[in-house]
Design an enzyme around this catalytic site. Structure first.
Site, PDB file in Angstrom:
ATOM      1  N   LYS A   1      -9.202   9.160   2.944  1.00 47.82           N
ATOM      2  CA  LYS A   1      -8.221   8.156   2.499  1.00 47.82           C
ATOM      3  C   LYS A   1      -8.447   6.835   3.221  1.00 47.82           C
ATOM      4  CE  LYS A   1      -3.200   7.544   1.995  1.00 47.82           C
ATOM      5  NZ  LYS A   1      -1.866   8.119   2.350  1.00 47.82           N
TER       6      LYS A   1
ATOM      7  N   SER B   1       1.215   8.775  -1.620  1.00 48.91           N
ATOM      8  CA  SER B   1       0.274   7.675  -1.607  1.00 48.91           C
ATOM      9  C   SER B   1      -1.200   8.084  -1.603  1.00 48.91           C
ATOM     10  CB  SER B   1       0.538   6.806  -0.384  1.00 48.91           C
ATOM     11  OG  SER B   1       0.266   7.514   0.802  1.00 48.91           O
TER      12      SER B   1
ATOM     13  N   SER C   1       3.235  12.107   1.102  1.00 49.40           N
ATOM     14  CA  SER C   1       2.024  11.487   0.536  1.00 49.40           C
ATOM     15  C   SER C   1       0.792  12.375   0.482  1.00 49.40           C
ATOM     16  CB  SER C   1       1.677  10.221   1.315  1.00 49.40           C
ATOM     17  OG  SER C   1       2.541   9.179   0.957  1.00 49.40           O
TER      18      SER C   1
END
Lengths: 479, 101
Positions: A78, A153, A177
């Site tokens: 990420k 997210s 997330s």
């Protein structure tokens, strides 16, 4: 047809010399070339580092050395997790050209274990969002249904693994997330206990909540990655020194007789009927494996979203003060230093990040601190107490991960509060600091994945993984 | 109303954010809605509750503390750090003038 790889099958193929790490890496970059233009799961690729690492693995094999646990495994990271020399934007314009001068501890532990970093995955700007639509670089699409969001997210990490563009991925979870995009894309996704994995090099959103954790296509692979990244780190004083068990070794222990708590507050209004039906079927499946359901009350659940959006934004307003255009990232020159700060931040941050900085600044400001921030910290203690009391009665807590399956792009972008409510079942565990996993739990009649969430007590990762693994093996994907 | 437009302007100043008139309008409305929602926390009596700033505090924090020894170590990152700065002037970061003559 693309082969579906996992950690054990890669290890076997490499050891039997059916293919090389370089060939596997080439195959994954080819897949990314084909699928990423429509998915937008990756923001940056790192072929140089990836092939260099693949060659290191191949020469270990050639020399007959024993292979580290993730040798040759293609991973995605990420974009809020630092990778030395690889562009790391946090999904934000303010870090558009930022190349970290160092690796996060989680990144360097993956590398030391032989993993191959393919690139950086899309996310809501600074991990603030539940759909990946808040990325400055465009939304990621859900590989299961391209008109829908992958969740957020960590939507890029979830989409990359679900689409076979990485075998495992790292995400971060502050209020849901990791778990929510795992649920919406139909793959297992886990956060360990707060402090189980070092946050060194994780670009901070809310420091008392942020956690790094894995996405994979099987619970077994989730366990393997967590075993590698978990554990004490001198560079993060909140990373706990509790010994890390071998999560993989404990996976197949029987679940018969385990008491699973079903908190009634997680099954109230506002849940999609198809989600409810699948989660109830999932609980029946656990019962058929010998788990004992126990009805629970967790009376402060309904206050979790309000608590979270004060605590998280307050911490964010402080953490994001560092983006001022002086030392790194974007600078929009102004007539004075203050003007430079204001212009840089005004143009560099997107709408959701500015909204949260504003909310957090207000909650911490003179005259409002007690009413908002202190109040929220006290309610956080009550929510944590709900979990402590629950774990006196049960071994694990089982709930839906998300109140709805993947929603359409644009469906919730105009109403921040509605978007915040997507985290209604996940933020509780974030505030309490307990470990949690989302595992696939069937699909809605429209074919959209549903996630079952399993919480354990602090440092109860083995128990959580054991239940998730038993659920998956018993056909949880298809309930 | 929980928050006025004037307060929103003041908060943007505190946060060092340059916002357009249109942004101020939108944030005034949205922050008001969010603060109205957050109001529900006042339904709970927390007069006897200690605030929770960290997951592990008190004895648990002591037990889970992993502070390292405070020893000097070699660090050689200045060039790498200045190399990514918007306006470096080794060994400094250059910014607009702060102090007027």
């Amino acid at each position: 047809m693309t082969a579906s790889w996992n950690i054990p099958s890669i290890r076997a193929a490499l050891q039997q010399k059916k293919l090389s790490a370089r060939e596997l890496t080439t195959e994954f970059f080819a897949r990314i070339d084909r699928r990423n233009p429509e998915l937008n799961a990756y923001l940056a690729l790192s072929p140089e580092q990836a092939f260099a690492q693949a060659d290191r693995v191949d020469s270990m094999i050639a020399r007959g050395e024993s292979l580290p646990p993730l040798a040759g495994v293609p991973v995605a990271i990420k974009d809020v997790i630092s990778t030395r020399g690889i562009r790391t934007t946090c999904g934000s314009r303010i870090l558009e050209n930022y190349q970290p001068p160092y690796d996060a501890t989680a990144t360097s532990r993956l590398h030391a274990a032989g993993a191959i970093t393919l690139g950086k995955t899309n996310c809501d700007e600074f991990a603030m969002g539940s759909s990946t639509e808040n990325s400055a670089y465009g939304p990621t699409r859900n590989p299961v249904a391209l008109d829908r969001v992958p969740g957020g997210s960590s939507g890029g990490s979830a989409a990359a693994v679900a689409a076979g563009l990485a075998v495992v991925a790292l995400g971060t979870d502050t209020g849901g997330s990791i778990r929510q995009p795992g649920a919406l894309c139909g793959i297992p996704a886990m956060m360990g206990t707060y402090g189980r994995v070092s946050r060194y090099g994780l670009i901070a959103f809310a420091s008392s909540l942020d956690r790094i954790g894995p996405f994979a296509s099987t619970v077994q692979d989730v366990a393997s990655v967590l075993s590698v990244i978990a554990g004490r780190d001198a560079a993060d004083s909140t990373c706990v020194p509790v010994p890390v068990p071998n999560y993989s070794a404990d996976l197949d222990r029987p679940v018969r007789g385990l008491r699973i708590g079903i908190p009634r507050e997680y099954f109230g209004e506002g849940m999609d009927p198809a989600v409810r039906q699948k989660v109830e079927a999932g609980i029946k499946l656990l019962e058929s494996l010998g788990c004992v359901p126990v009805e629970l009350q967790m009376p402060h659940t309904d206050y979790a979203i309000a608590t979270y959006y004060i605590v998280a934004t307050a911490e964010a307003s402080s953490n994001l003060a560092r983006y001022d255009g002086v030392r790194y990232g974007l600078r929009v020159p102004g007539s004075t230093l203050l003007d430079t700060y204001r212009k840089t931040r005004g143009r560099g941050f997107g709408p959701e990040v500015k909204r949260r900085i504003m909310l957090g600044t207000y909650a911490l400001s003179s005259g409002y601190y007690d009413a908002y921030y202190l109040k929220a910290q006290k309610v956080r203690a009550l929510i944590a107490r709900d979990f402590v009391q629950a774990f006196q009665k049960v071994d694990a807590i089982v709930t839906p991960t998300s109140p709805c399956p993947a929603f359409r792009l644009g469906e919730k972008t105009d109403d921040p509060l509605q978007m915040y409510l997507a985290d209604i079942y996940t933020v509780t565990g974030s505030l309490a600091g307990v470990p949690g996993i989302s595992v696939p739990c069937g699909k809605t009649p429209q074919g959209l994945p549903v996630g079952l969430q399993i919480f354990g007590p602090h440092f109860g990762e083995s128990r959580v993984l054991q239940l998730a693994n038993a659920f998956e093996k018993a056909g949880g994907f298809e309930v | 109303m929980k928050i006025t437009r004037e307060q929103v302007i003041r908060v943007a100043e505190l946060a060092h954010l340059e916002l357009s008139e249109a942004e101020l309008d939108v944030y005034s409305r949205q922050l008001d809605e969010i603060l109205a929602y957050v109001e529900k926390l006042n339904q709970l009596d927390t007069s006897q509750v200690e605030p929770m700033a960290q997951v592990f505090s008190g004895d648990a924090a002591e037990e889970n503390s992993s502070a390292r020894a405070d020893e000097a170590r070699h660090s050689d990152v200045a060039d790498a750090v200045l190399g990514i700065a918007p306006d470096p002037s080794r060994p400094y970061f250059r910014v607009p003038k702060v102090i007027e003559k």
